[in-house]
Design an enzyme around this catalytic site. Structure first.
Site, PDB file in Angstrom:
ATOM      1  N   PRO A 100       0.836  -1.202   0.000  1.00  8.39           N
ATOM      2  CA  PRO A 100       0.000   0.000   0.000  1.00  8.39           C
ATOM      3  C   PRO A 100       0.874   1.258   0.000  1.00  8.39           C
ATOM      4  O   PRO A 100       1.887   1.311   0.703  1.00  8.39           O
ATOM      5  CB  PRO A 100      -0.791  -0.113   1.303  1.00  8.39           C
ATOM      6  CG  PRO A 100      -0.707  -1.536   1.709  1.00  8.39           C
ATOM      7  CD  PRO A 100       0.565  -2.079   1.147  1.00  8.39           C
ATOM      8  N   GLY A 104       3.179   4.024   5.486  1.00  8.85           N
ATOM      9  CA  GLY A 104       4.246   3.671   6.424  1.00  8.85           C
ATOM     10  C   GLY A 104       4.818   2.283   6.197  1.00  8.85           C
ATOM     11  O   GLY A 104       5.501   1.742   7.060  1.00  8.85           O
ATOM     12  N   LEU A 105       4.549   1.682   5.027  1.00  9.98           N
ATOM     13  CA  LEU A 105       5.033   0.318   4.790  1.00  9.98           C
ATOM     14  C   LEU A 105       6.226   0.274   3.831  1.00  9.98           C
ATOM     15  O   LEU A 105       6.568  -0.779   3.299  1.00  9.98           O
ATOM     16  CB  LEU A 105       3.891  -0.581   4.286  1.00  9.98           C
ATOM     17  CG  LEU A 105       2.732  -0.787   5.280  1.00  9.98           C
ATOM     18  CD1 LEU A 105       1.692  -1.733   4.706  1.00  9.98           C
ATOM     19  CD2 LEU A 105       3.220  -1.324   6.627  1.00  9.98           C
ATOM     20  N   SER A 107       6.749   1.637   0.812  1.00  8.52           N
ATOM     21  CA  SER A 107       6.484   1.380  -0.609  1.00  8.52           C
ATOM     22  C   SER A 107       7.482   2.079  -1.528  1.00  8.52           C
ATOM     23  O   SER A 107       7.908   1.510  -2.528  1.00  8.52           O
ATOM     24  CB  SER A 107       5.052   1.789  -0.980  1.00  8.52           C
ATOM     25  OG  SER A 107       4.882   3.177  -0.810  1.00  8.52           O
ATOM     26  N   ALA A 110      10.945   0.353  -1.478  1.00  6.27           N
ATOM     27  CA  ALA A 110      10.889  -0.968  -2.112  1.00  6.27           C
ATOM     28  C   ALA A 110      10.817  -0.840  -3.637  1.00  6.27           C
ATOM     29  O   ALA A 110      11.465  -1.606  -4.359  1.00  6.27           O
ATOM     30  CB  ALA A 110       9.687  -1.756  -1.586  1.00  6.27           C
ATOM     31  N   ASP A 151      13.990   2.593   6.333  1.00  5.61           N
ATOM     32  CA  ASP A 151      13.215   1.953   5.263  1.00  5.61           C
ATOM     33  C   ASP A 151      14.138   1.282   4.243  1.00  5.61           C
ATOM     34  O   ASP A 151      13.972   0.100   3.920  1.00  5.61           O
ATOM     35  CB  ASP A 151      12.341   2.975   4.516  1.00  5.61           C
ATOM     36  CG  ASP A 151      11.078   3.327   5.275  1.00  5.61           C
ATOM     37  OD1 ASP A 151      11.078   3.156   6.513  1.00  5.61           O
ATOM     38  OD2 ASP A 151      10.112   3.774   4.645  1.00  5.61           O
TER      39      ASP A 151
HETATM   40  O1  PMV Z   1       4.986   5.762   9.456  1.00  2.24           O
HETATM   41  P1  PMV Z   1       6.387   5.296   9.165  1.00  2.24           P
HETATM   42  O2  PMV Z   1       6.531   3.810   9.073  1.00  2.24           O
HETATM   43  O3  PMV Z   1       7.031   6.055   8.062  1.00  2.24           O
HETATM   44  O4  PMV Z   1       7.220   5.607  10.481  1.00  2.24           O
HETATM   45  C1  PMV Z   1       7.319   6.856  11.121  1.00  2.24           C
HETATM   46  C2  PMV Z   1       8.220   6.682  12.308  1.00  2.24           C
HETATM   47  C3  PMV Z   1       8.376   7.904  13.195  1.00  2.24           C
HETATM   48  O5  PMV Z   1       9.193   7.488  14.263  1.00  2.24           O
HETATM   49  C4  PMV Z   1       7.038   8.365  13.755  1.00  2.24           C
HETATM   50  C5  PMV Z   1       9.014   9.067  12.458  1.00  2.24           C
HETATM   51  C6  PMV Z   1      10.464   8.874  12.101  1.00  2.24           C
HETATM   52  O6  PMV Z   1      10.962   9.657  11.257  1.00  2.24           O
HETATM   53  O7  PMV Z   1      11.141   8.010  12.648  1.00  2.24           O
END
Ligand code: PMV
Length: 312
Positions: A100, A104-105, A107, A110, A151
């Site tokens: 998706p 926050g996964l 994408s 990847a 990521d």
């Molecule tokens: O929502 P994601 O998986 O992109 O993670 C955000 C993680 C936070 O700690 C809230 C922000 C960050 O930059 O680390």
């Protein structure tokens, strides 16, 4: 030129989101059930790479003269060719993804990793993971300004990572596979807004907020030990504690609370929001036997998408 295909997984944060911004550790893992996939075939247009991005419903073209508004994926391929000192070969890249977008996964990272891997294979010059990671990180910077690097590292190495800001990222092993269910609230929530609100909270209430952040850091360390020991019951208990602290940081939401509660009612060992919060995803720690009941309960409680996964 030979044809080539490459993939890269999604990623999900297990513990430590938000506190990681203030120097505490975080743990993130590859989400292998959703992947970006790139297929490279010989192209028909001399001197140009045509990139068909099915999910974005877009066809992108890389030509000799850069377009000022070039898409990040085109910039990525251009940088790869520069890195190899290669002229632009006639290629077609077809990118598809089940990850998706903007939830926050991972994408974006990847997609970049799959494309660069496939092109380097097609050119007969496979990239080392280290070089690929550096190239993907450079592209992540175009999207996010100052990304943490979590990521790209998780999707390129396909390994769990233990991450502390401004320190070398450590990959690590699981004691035994951990079963999880990921539930998506379906609520889009830009991470930077939640991060900004935590920052504002910390300005208003520095001592209380820093205490919450330190408590999250301590939980992440215990979670790493529990993962090493393969103790899913303990991970569940730690997830609930981490979730309560994130709620105190104001980043939960009614939808996230509903999904966490539904997972617990269905017997999960523990559950928490994952990532920026306010919307996006939550995760539940389960045994293989619990997985289907928890998954059904999340769907019944309104999850827009449910992913059953095993990590480690
Ligand atoms: O929502 P994601 O998986 O992109 O993670 C955000 C993680 C936070 O700690 C809230 C922000 C960050 O930059 O680390």
């Amino acid at each position: 030129m030979q044809g080539a295909r490459a993939t890269a997984p999604g990623k999900i944060i297990l513990f430590g989101e938000h506190a990681v911004v203030y120097g505490q550790p975080a743990i993130a893992v590859p989400l292998r059930d959703v992947r970006a996939s790139a297929v490279v075939t010989p192209g028909s247009v001399p001197g140009s790479v045509v990139l068909v991005a099915a999910n974005l419903a877009r066809t992108l073209v890389l030509r000799k003269t850069p377009d000022p508004n070039e898409h990040a994926l085109v910039i990525a391929v251009r940088r790869l060719l520069d890195y190899f000192g290669q002229p632009i070969p006639p290629l077609q890249i077809t990118l598809s993804s089940t990850i998706p977008i903007a939830s926050g996964l991972g994408s974006g990272a990847a997609a970049t990793a799959a494309v660069l891997r496939a092109v380097s294979l097609a050119l007969g010059m496979p990239l080392s993971a280290e070089t690929l990671n550096t190239l993907v990180y450079e592209i992540e910077k175009l999207h996010h300004g100052t990304p943490s690097g979590i990521d790209n590292t998780v999707v390129v190495y396909e390994q769990p990572v233990y991450f502390i800001r401004n320190q070398p990222i450590e990959t690590f092993a699981f004691g035994q596979p951990i079963h999880m269910v990921v539930g998506d609230t379906g609520v889009a929530s830009p991470t930077h807004l939640a991060v900004g609100d935590v920052r504002a909270l910390r300005e208003r209430q520095p001592e209380q907020t820093d205490a919450l952040i330190r408590e999250i850091g301590a939980i992440v360390q215990q979670a790493r030990a529990a993962i090493g020991a393969g103790d899913v019951r303990q991970l569940g208990a730690l997830a609930l504690q981490n979730h309560a602290l994130l709620r105190a940081l104001t980043v939960s939401s009614p939808e996230l609370e509903r999904l966490v509660e539904a997972a617990m009612d269905a017997g999960a060992y523990g559950a928490k929001l994952s990532g920026g919060g306010r919307g996006g995803n939550m995760i539940a720690f389960v045994t293989p036997e619990m997985s289907s009941a928890v998954s059904d309960a999340l769907a019944a409680a309104g999850a827009a998408r449910v992913i059953r996964t095993v990590v480690g």
